[in-house]
Enzyme design. Structure first.
Site, PDB file in Angstrom:
ATOM      1  N   SER A  55      36.985  -3.034   6.810  1.00 44.62           N
ATOM      2  CA  SER A  55      36.237  -3.638   7.913  1.00 44.62           C
ATOM      3  C   SER A  55      35.071  -2.734   8.325  1.00 44.62           C
ATOM      4  O   SER A  55      34.534  -2.006   7.500  1.00 44.62           O
ATOM      5  CB  SER A  55      37.181  -3.894   9.089  1.00 44.62           C
ATOM      6  OG  SER A  55      37.871  -2.720   9.443  1.00 44.62           O
ATOM      7  N   LEU A  56      34.709  -2.782   9.605  1.00 46.23           N
ATOM      8  CA  LEU A  56      33.586  -2.007  10.151  1.00 46.23           C
ATOM      9  C   LEU A  56      32.266  -2.361   9.458  1.00 46.23           C
ATOM     10  O   LEU A  56      31.451  -1.485   9.154  1.00 46.23           O
ATOM     11  CB  LEU A  56      33.851  -0.504  10.055  1.00 46.23           C
ATOM     12  CG  LEU A  56      35.061   0.020  10.847  1.00 46.23           C
ATOM     13  CD1 LEU A  56      35.246   1.520  10.617  1.00 46.23           C
ATOM     14  CD2 LEU A  56      34.908  -0.275  12.322  1.00 46.23           C
ATOM     15  N   CYS A  57      32.072  -3.664   9.193  1.00 49.21           N
ATOM     16  CA  CYS A  57      30.812  -4.117   8.594  1.00 49.21           C
ATOM     17  C   CYS A  57      30.276  -5.324   9.363  1.00 49.21           C
ATOM     18  O   CYS A  57      29.765  -6.276   8.756  1.00 49.21           O
ATOM     19  CB  CYS A  57      30.985  -4.428   7.111  1.00 49.21           C
ATOM     20  SG  CYS A  57      32.421  -5.420   6.689  1.00 49.21           S
ATOM     21  N   GLY A  58      30.446  -5.293  10.675  1.00 48.24           N
ATOM     22  CA  GLY A  58      29.910  -6.355  11.509  1.00 48.24           C
ATOM     23  C   GLY A  58      30.617  -7.681  11.272  1.00 48.24           C
ATOM     24  O   GLY A  58      31.833  -7.741  11.111  1.00 48.24           O
TER      25      GLY A  58
ATOM     26  N   PHE B 223      30.319  -9.557   8.694  1.00 47.50           N
ATOM     27  CA  PHE B 223      30.277  -9.863   7.254  1.00 47.50           C
ATOM     28  C   PHE B 223      31.501 -10.668   6.815  1.00 47.50           C
ATOM     29  O   PHE B 223      31.377 -11.761   6.256  1.00 47.50           O
ATOM     30  CB  PHE B 223      30.182  -8.555   6.457  1.00 47.50           C
ATOM     31  CG  PHE B 223      30.223  -8.727   4.972  1.00 47.50           C
ATOM     32  CD1 PHE B 223      29.082  -9.078   4.271  1.00 47.50           C
ATOM     33  CD2 PHE B 223      31.398  -8.539   4.261  1.00 47.50           C
ATOM     34  CE1 PHE B 223      29.118  -9.249   2.895  1.00 47.50           C
ATOM     35  CE2 PHE B 223      31.440  -8.704   2.892  1.00 47.50           C
ATOM     36  CZ  PHE B 223      30.309  -9.057   2.205  1.00 47.50           C
TER      37      PHE B 223
END
Length: 291
Positions: A87-90, A92
């Protein structure tokens, strides 16, 4: 009002988080650079192959048949969904999963069944299993180590199922990488293919060519179409990877900027509280001296 110790602890915590987001942005930037080079080197080949096929079809007389171009009533559909492993990709992953769920609901509303789903990425695998698909293969390893041959095997499996009549339609759901700031959520048809020359290709194709074909048209198309389909699925994988890293770069940059703003506000709050404490102590001293 929080005490000086609480504010100081908060400043330390935000500072540590900022170091993490900044480091993640640097890692994502390095991965994006590599993914961008890969997709940029692959796209000209795919576009050229598509142009050759379009020009070839447009200049031949008569119809060209292929088992992968046969259109039939859509009763059974397969989906290929591209997400990330982490995760940690907005937004997406969220955008892809929402599009997958919307597509699933739309087909079910028409009485069309989704018989196969191929999730690339752990986030997509979790969403697919949550949607009720239990017997689903895990292709998440390809997101960490993209390779043409495993992607081509998935494409070959889809093509075989389509040729055998097990599925009538195949769609890809992924993000198309345009730039670091722009990734376009794309849903396109993988099968059946369209053996027609598009108007845009006609204008760019130039004068008609008289192809000399050996041994025959059927043999050429038998080899050219599968190659194009294998490449299409692999290019979508590279597109999704580049988009993931770009989304993570942007997300970590935003997080780092927010941490900087929060640190600035907390530092001001700490200095004001500290100044108030010092002023209160001085007033106490002055007041005690006057008594």
């Amino acid at each position: 009002m929080p005490s000086l110790k609480e504010v100081k602890t908060r400043i330390s915590s935000v500072g540590s988080t900022r170091k993490i987001t900044s480091a993640m942005k640097m890692v994502a930037s390095a991965k994006l650079h590599q993914a961008e080079k890969t997709i940029e080197s692959m796209r000209p080949y795919e576009e050229r192959l598509h142009a050759i096929m379009a020009r070839f079809v447009g200049n031949l007389e008569g119809e060209i048949s292929s088992p992968f171009a046969v259109k039939r009533e859509v009763k059974r559909v397969a989906l290929v969904v591209y997400t990330s492993n982490s995760s940690l990709c907005g937004a997406f992953n969220g955008n892809v999963i929402k599009e997958f769920q919307r597509t699933l609901d739309a087909y079910r509303a028409k009485g069309i069944s989704i018989v196969k789903v191929f999730p690339f990425g752990k986030k997509g695998l979790e969403a697919v299993r949550k949607a009720g698909f239990e017997d689903v293969a895990d292709y998440s390893h390809l997101m960490d180590h993209p390779s043409y041959n495993p992607a081509a095997e998935v494409a070959a499996q889809l093509m075989q199922s389509y040729e055998d009549g097990e599925i009538d339609h195949v769609e890809l759901i992924y993000h198309h990488f345009k730039s670091t700031a722009t990734q376009v959520l794309t849903q396109e048809t993988f099968l059946p293919i369209a053996l027609v020359q598009e108007e845009a290709d006609k204008t760019k194709a130039g004068p008609a060519l008289d192809y000399i074909i050996e041994p025959d048209v059927e043999t050429l198309m038998l080899n050219l179409i599968p190659k194009a389909l294998h490449l299409k699925l692999y290019t979508a994988l590279l597109d999704s990877l580049a988009s993931e890293h770009a989304a993570r770069v942007v997300a970590m940059q935003v997080a780092t900027d927010n941490a900087d703003d929060l640190l600035h506000d907390l530092t001001l709050q700490y200095n004001k509280s500290r100044q108030q404490a010092i002023t209160a102590e001085l007033l106490d001293i002055v007041g005690g001296a006057q008594q």
